[in-house]
Design an enzyme around this catalytic site. Sequence first.
Site, PDB file in Angstrom:
ATOM      1  N   TYR A  24       0.790  -1.228   0.000  1.00 38.11           N
ATOM      2  CA  TYR A  24       0.000   0.000   0.000  1.00 38.11           C
ATOM      3  C   TYR A  24       0.825   1.283   0.000  1.00 38.11           C
ATOM      4  O   TYR A  24       0.263   2.369   0.010  1.00 38.11           O
ATOM      5  CB  TYR A  24      -0.942  -0.010   1.219  1.00 38.11           C
ATOM      6  CG  TYR A  24      -1.851  -1.225   1.234  1.00 38.11           C
ATOM      7  CD1 TYR A  24      -2.798  -1.415   0.240  1.00 38.11           C
ATOM      8  CD2 TYR A  24      -1.746  -2.203   2.233  1.00 38.11           C
ATOM      9  CE1 TYR A  24      -3.629  -2.526   0.226  1.00 38.11           C
ATOM     10  CE2 TYR A  24      -2.571  -3.319   2.237  1.00 38.11           C
ATOM     11  CZ  TYR A  24      -3.505  -3.479   1.230  1.00 38.11           C
ATOM     12  OH  TYR A  24      -4.320  -4.579   1.223  1.00 38.11           O
ATOM     13  N   HIS A 101      -7.540   0.040  -6.955  1.00 41.79           N
ATOM     14  CA  HIS A 101      -6.866  -0.597  -5.821  1.00 41.79           C
ATOM     15  C   HIS A 101      -5.422  -0.140  -5.802  1.00 41.79           C
ATOM     16  O   HIS A 101      -4.768  -0.116  -6.852  1.00 41.79           O
ATOM     17  CB  HIS A 101      -6.919  -2.127  -5.937  1.00 41.79           C
ATOM     18  CG  HIS A 101      -8.325  -2.624  -5.947  1.00 41.79           C
ATOM     19  ND1 HIS A 101      -9.096  -2.665  -4.808  1.00 41.79           N
ATOM     20  CD2 HIS A 101      -9.112  -3.022  -6.965  1.00 41.79           C
ATOM     21  CE1 HIS A 101     -10.305  -3.098  -5.142  1.00 41.79           C
ATOM     22  NE2 HIS A 101     -10.342  -3.314  -6.437  1.00 41.79           N
TER      23      HIS A 101
HETATM   24  C1  DQA Z   1      -7.274  -2.857  -1.619  1.00 39.56           C
HETATM   25  C2  DQA Z   1      -7.075  -4.353  -1.898  1.00 39.56           C
HETATM   26  C3  DQA Z   1      -8.013  -5.193  -1.066  1.00 39.56           C
HETATM   27  O1  DQA Z   1      -7.822  -6.568  -1.333  1.00 39.56           O
HETATM   28  C4  DQA Z   1      -7.756  -4.959   0.411  1.00 39.56           C
HETATM   29  O2  DQA Z   1      -8.647  -5.700   1.187  1.00 39.56           O
HETATM   30  C5  DQA Z   1      -7.767  -3.523   0.766  1.00 39.56           C
HETATM   31  C6  DQA Z   1      -7.174  -2.541  -0.136  1.00 39.56           C
HETATM   32  C7  DQA Z   1      -6.213  -2.011  -2.345  1.00 39.56           C
HETATM   33  O3  DQA Z   1      -6.394  -0.794  -2.420  1.00 39.56           O
HETATM   34  O4  DQA Z   1      -5.211  -2.547  -2.812  1.00 39.56           O
HETATM   35  O5  DQA Z   1      -8.178  -3.143   1.863  1.00 39.56           O
HETATM   36  O6  DQA Z   1      -8.536  -2.479  -2.100  1.00 39.56           O
END
Ligand code: DQA
Length: 150
Positions: A24, A101
Amino acid sequence: MRHRIEVLHGVNLDQLGVRPAEHYGSLTFDQLEFKIEGFAEELGLELSSFQTNSEGEFVERLHRAREMDDGLILNPGAWTHYSWAIRDALEISGLPAVEVHLSDVNAREDWRKQSVIRDLCFMTIAGKGIEGYKEALEALAARLEEGDEQ
Ligand code: DQA
């Protein structure tokens, strides 16, 4: 015409900065929001954004979007993978939407590969970090401008 875009951040996204940086990045949620606001300003878009850890609130915000917004960017977090309620609410909104994402969901656990909103979104961007939100805003701006010309 100035278009209004709503960015909806789902469950656990307020915890950015604490979550694994390899997926992230290291920005906090406030820093992410600040950057997205900058991108929107450059594109001349009106922006609102909302984060919640409550699925019901997320659904209610989608209901409201139908009246308030011209387009949506959604990162529902883990709800992406199983929330049929959010899928239905997105359908009710009737708005052009981009799924974003931060991490590359297709290169992680199998359960993250499924998205119940994907076919309601005209674009999905994953694994590009914050840049993904910029691309999503650009794509929505282009699509909404096309609509104005018709
Ligand atoms: C997410 C990916 C999802 O699998 C995860 O549960 C998240 C963040 C992303 O931004 O990469 O909370 O949406």
